[in-house]
Write an enzyme that holds these catalytic residues in place. Structure first.
Site, PDB file in Angstrom:
ATOM      1  N   THR A  63       0.332   8.601   9.573  1.00  0.00           N
ATOM      2  CA  THR A  63       1.510   9.465   9.482  1.00  0.00           C
ATOM      3  C   THR A  63       1.352  10.627   8.499  1.00  0.00           C
ATOM      4  O   THR A  63       2.180  11.535   8.504  1.00  0.00           O
ATOM      5  CB  THR A  63       2.727   8.615   9.080  1.00  0.00           C
ATOM      6  OG1 THR A  63       2.275   7.653   8.118  1.00  0.00           O
ATOM      7  CG2 THR A  63       3.325   7.897  10.254  1.00  0.00           C
ATOM      8  N   ASP A  95      -0.285   1.556  -0.104  1.00  0.00           N
ATOM      9  CA  ASP A  95       0.284   2.840   0.269  1.00  0.00           C
ATOM     10  C   ASP A  95       0.567   2.753   1.775  1.00  0.00           C
ATOM     11  O   ASP A  95       0.053   1.853   2.452  1.00  0.00           O
ATOM     12  CB  ASP A  95      -0.722   3.945  -0.045  1.00  0.00           C
ATOM     13  CG  ASP A  95      -0.257   5.302   0.432  1.00  0.00           C
ATOM     14  OD1 ASP A  95       0.929   5.621   0.265  1.00  0.00           O
ATOM     15  OD2 ASP A  95      -1.089   6.048   1.007  1.00  0.00           O
ATOM     16  N   LEU A  96       1.362   3.645   2.296  1.00  0.00           N
ATOM     17  CA  LEU A  96       1.671   3.575   3.721  1.00  0.00           C
ATOM     18  C   LEU A  96       1.055   4.733   4.524  1.00  0.00           C
ATOM     19  O   LEU A  96       0.160   4.526   5.351  1.00  0.00           O
ATOM     20  CB  LEU A  96       3.194   3.530   3.927  1.00  0.00           C
ATOM     21  CG  LEU A  96       3.628   3.305   5.371  1.00  0.00           C
ATOM     22  CD1 LEU A  96       4.875   2.462   5.445  1.00  0.00           C
ATOM     23  CD2 LEU A  96       3.896   4.607   6.081  1.00  0.00           C
ATOM     24  N   ASP A  97       1.504   5.958   4.223  1.00  0.00           N
ATOM     25  CA  ASP A  97       1.037   7.116   5.000  1.00  0.00           C
ATOM     26  C   ASP A  97      -0.465   7.319   4.805  1.00  0.00           C
ATOM     27  O   ASP A  97      -0.915   7.557   3.677  1.00  0.00           O
ATOM     28  CB  ASP A  97       1.790   8.381   4.559  1.00  0.00           C
ATOM     29  CG  ASP A  97       3.280   8.298   4.856  1.00  0.00           C
ATOM     30  OD1 ASP A  97       3.634   8.003   5.999  1.00  0.00           O
ATOM     31  OD2 ASP A  97       4.081   8.534   3.933  1.00  0.00           O
ATOM     32  N   LYS A 119      -0.521  15.056  -0.360  1.00  0.00           N
ATOM     33  CA  LYS A 119      -0.633  13.643   0.024  1.00  0.00           C
ATOM     34  C   LYS A 119      -0.187  12.733  -1.104  1.00  0.00           C
ATOM     35  O   LYS A 119      -0.631  12.902  -2.248  1.00  0.00           O
ATOM     36  CB  LYS A 119      -2.087  13.312   0.368  1.00  0.00           C
ATOM     37  CG  LYS A 119      -2.375  13.293   1.834  1.00  0.00           C
ATOM     38  CD  LYS A 119      -3.759  12.735   2.100  1.00  0.00           C
ATOM     39  CE  LYS A 119      -4.254  13.186   3.451  1.00  0.00           C
ATOM     40  NZ  LYS A 119      -5.659  12.847   3.650  1.00  0.00           N
ATOM     41  N   SER A 153       4.861   2.859  -1.456  1.00  0.00           N
ATOM     42  CA  SER A 153       4.824   4.180  -0.816  1.00  0.00           C
ATOM     43  C   SER A 153       5.819   5.120  -1.472  1.00  0.00           C
ATOM     44  O   SER A 153       6.906   4.700  -1.874  1.00  0.00           O
ATOM     45  CB  SER A 153       5.182   4.039   0.666  1.00  0.00           C
ATOM     46  OG  SER A 153       5.366   5.310   1.250  1.00  0.00           O
ATOM     47  N   ALA A 154       5.456   6.401  -1.534  1.00  0.00           N
ATOM     48  CA  ALA A 154       6.362   7.421  -2.056  1.00  0.00           C
ATOM     49  C   ALA A 154       7.417   7.810  -1.030  1.00  0.00           C
ATOM     50  O   ALA A 154       8.355   8.541  -1.335  1.00  0.00           O
ATOM     51  CB  ALA A 154       5.553   8.654  -2.447  1.00  0.00           C
ATOM     52  N   LYS A 209       3.885   9.433  -7.868  1.00  0.00           N
ATOM     53  CA  LYS A 209       2.429   9.470  -8.028  1.00  0.00           C
ATOM     54  C   LYS A 209       2.043  10.903  -8.439  1.00  0.00           C
ATOM     55  O   LYS A 209       2.657  11.831  -7.938  1.00  0.00           O
ATOM     56  CB  LYS A 209       1.744   9.105  -6.696  1.00  0.00           C
ATOM     57  CG  LYS A 209       2.142   7.716  -6.172  1.00  0.00           C
ATOM     58  CD  LYS A 209       1.621   7.491  -4.752  1.00  0.00           C
ATOM     59  CE  LYS A 209       2.186   6.203  -4.165  1.00  0.00           C
ATOM     60  NZ  LYS A 209       1.760   5.933  -2.785  1.00  0.00           N
ATOM     61  N   GLU A 250      -5.128   3.120  -1.283  1.00  0.00           N
ATOM     62  CA  GLU A 250      -4.630   4.494  -1.225  1.00  0.00           C
ATOM     63  C   GLU A 250      -5.581   5.442  -0.512  1.00  0.00           C
ATOM     64  O   GLU A 250      -6.790   5.260  -0.562  1.00  0.00           O
ATOM     65  CB  GLU A 250      -4.475   5.024  -2.667  1.00  0.00           C
ATOM     66  CG  GLU A 250      -3.096   4.898  -3.241  1.00  0.00           C
ATOM     67  CD  GLU A 250      -2.091   5.872  -2.654  1.00  0.00           C
ATOM     68  OE1 GLU A 250      -2.497   6.770  -1.889  1.00  0.00           O
ATOM     69  OE2 GLU A 250      -0.896   5.743  -2.969  1.00  0.00           O
ATOM     70  N   ASP A 251      -5.018   6.496   0.077  1.00  0.00           N
ATOM     71  CA  ASP A 251      -5.860   7.539   0.684  1.00  0.00           C
ATOM     72  C   ASP A 251      -5.715   8.881  -0.030  1.00  0.00           C
ATOM     73  O   ASP A 251      -6.300   9.867   0.404  1.00  0.00           O
ATOM     74  CB  ASP A 251      -5.471   7.732   2.159  1.00  0.00           C
ATOM     75  CG  ASP A 251      -4.094   8.362   2.297  1.00  0.00           C
ATOM     76  OD1 ASP A 251      -3.176   7.957   1.555  1.00  0.00           O
ATOM     77  OD2 ASP A 251      -3.935   9.273   3.133  1.00  0.00           O
TER      78      ASP A 251
HETATM   79  C1  BG6 Z   1       3.962   9.992   0.936  1.00  0.00           C
HETATM   80  C2  BG6 Z   1       3.271  11.068   1.758  1.00  0.00           C
HETATM   81  O1  BG6 Z   1       3.579   8.723   1.402  1.00  0.00           O
HETATM   82  O2  BG6 Z   1       5.373  10.132   1.045  1.00  0.00           O
HETATM   83  C3  BG6 Z   1       3.747  12.443   1.327  1.00  0.00           C
HETATM   84  O3  BG6 Z   1       1.866  10.959   1.569  1.00  0.00           O
HETATM   85  C4  BG6 Z   1       5.272  12.513   1.396  1.00  0.00           C
HETATM   86  O4  BG6 Z   1       3.174  13.420   2.186  1.00  0.00           O
HETATM   87  C5  BG6 Z   1       5.886  11.375   0.581  1.00  0.00           C
HETATM   88  O5  BG6 Z   1       5.726  13.757   0.877  1.00  0.00           O
HETATM   89  C6  BG6 Z   1       7.407  11.344   0.677  1.00  0.00           C
HETATM   90  O6  BG6 Z   1       7.769  11.010   1.975  1.00  0.00           O
HETATM   91  P1  BG6 Z   1       9.244  11.149   2.589  1.00  0.00           P
HETATM   92  O7  BG6 Z   1       9.117  10.423   3.911  1.00  0.00           O
HETATM   93  O8  BG6 Z   1      10.164  10.460   1.644  1.00  0.00           O
HETATM   94  O9  BG6 Z   1       9.527  12.595   2.727  1.00  0.00           O
HETATM   95 MG    MG Z   2      -1.099   7.994   1.617  1.00  0.00          MG
END
Ligand code: BG6
Ligand code: MG
Length: 222
Positions: A16, A8-10, A45, A114-115, A145, A169-170
């Site tokens: 972030t 996962d990234l954020d 999240k 990552s999403a 997710k 993942e967090d």
């Molecule tokens: C996830 C975040 O990694 O990405 C979410 O945890 C976020 O908070 C989702 O909504 C989508 O991100 P983005 O940058 O495409 O709006």
């Molecule tokens: Mg995350």
């Protein structure tokens, strides 16, 4: 033996996730003059931009036409992008570069799950892109997710079976997604929220490959 690592990234690679929620808060304050409670942070999240906005509007019991919904998503992303302007390699969370190095040294393939549609930009700003053999595209998967799709796509991107992968993942939705993909889930956070993880650490500095490998080996024996 672990053959793939799906990140996962954020909130795992960089802090972030805080910026995401700050952007949601600012958006809702400006447009609806309402404050978002802290509890919505964990609920959004790992959740896609559209699903997050829907969850927030549902919580506030606000209904908007489709056009305004799309406009709100654009505005949120603009606010979020502003907070990324200062992002630098030093903002990579503790232990992450060491973990990426250790994985690479053991020839374990690395993929991003990552999403976020901003993930490639963030990896580039952190100068981490080269570690990743694949970046799954959240725009190409059917369900976000907690569905397993993005982790399955990431595993496919490195041509490793999900059961031979770890996922890190967090978020609650993220751990559910890894478990549903039948990979080994490593949670970063509290047991209260991420109790479903196969292995849990308090923060990223505790993500040590030898410990993860030991727990992974025990897990597949069971
Ligand atoms: C996830 C975040 O990694 O990405 C979410 O945890 C976020 O908070 C989702 O909504 C989508 O991100 P983005 O940058 O495409 O709006
Ligand atoms: Mg995350």
């Amino acid at each position: 033996m672990i053959q793939g690592a799906l990140f996962d990234l954020d909130g795992v690679i960089a802090d972030t996730s805080v910026y995401h929620f700050q952007a949601w808060r600012a958006l809702i304050q400006t447009n609806f003059h309402k404050k978002l409670p802290d509890e919505l942070e964990q609920r959004t999240k790992g959740v896609s931009r559209a699903d997050s906005l829907q969850a927030i509007l549902d919580f506030l019991q606000i209904d908007v036409p489709q056009k305004q919904f799309e406009q709100l998503m654009i505005e949120k992303n603009q606010l979020y992008l502003q907070s990324l302007e200062q992002l630098q390699p030093k903002d990579t969370l503790p232990g992450i570069v060491a973990l990426l190095e250790a994985l690479q040294a053991q020839k374990i393939k690395i993929a991003l799950a990552s999403a976020s549609r901003n993930a490639p930009t963030i990896l580039a700003k952190l100068q981490l892109t080269d570690y990743f053999a694949a970046i799954a595209d959240p725009a190409q998967v059917q369900a976000g997710k907690p569905a397993p799709d993005i982790f399955l796509a990431a595993a496919q991107g490195i041509a490793v079976a999900p059961k031979d992968c770890i996922g890190i993942e967090d978020s609650i939705a993220g751990i559910q997604a890894i478990n549903a993909a039948q990979a080994f889930s490593v949670g970063v956070g509290s047991a209260q929220e991420l109790g479903a993880a196969d292995l849990l650490v308090d923060d990223t500095s505790q993500l040590k490959l030898d410990i993860i490998q030991t727990q992974f080996a025990k897990h597949i024996q069971n």
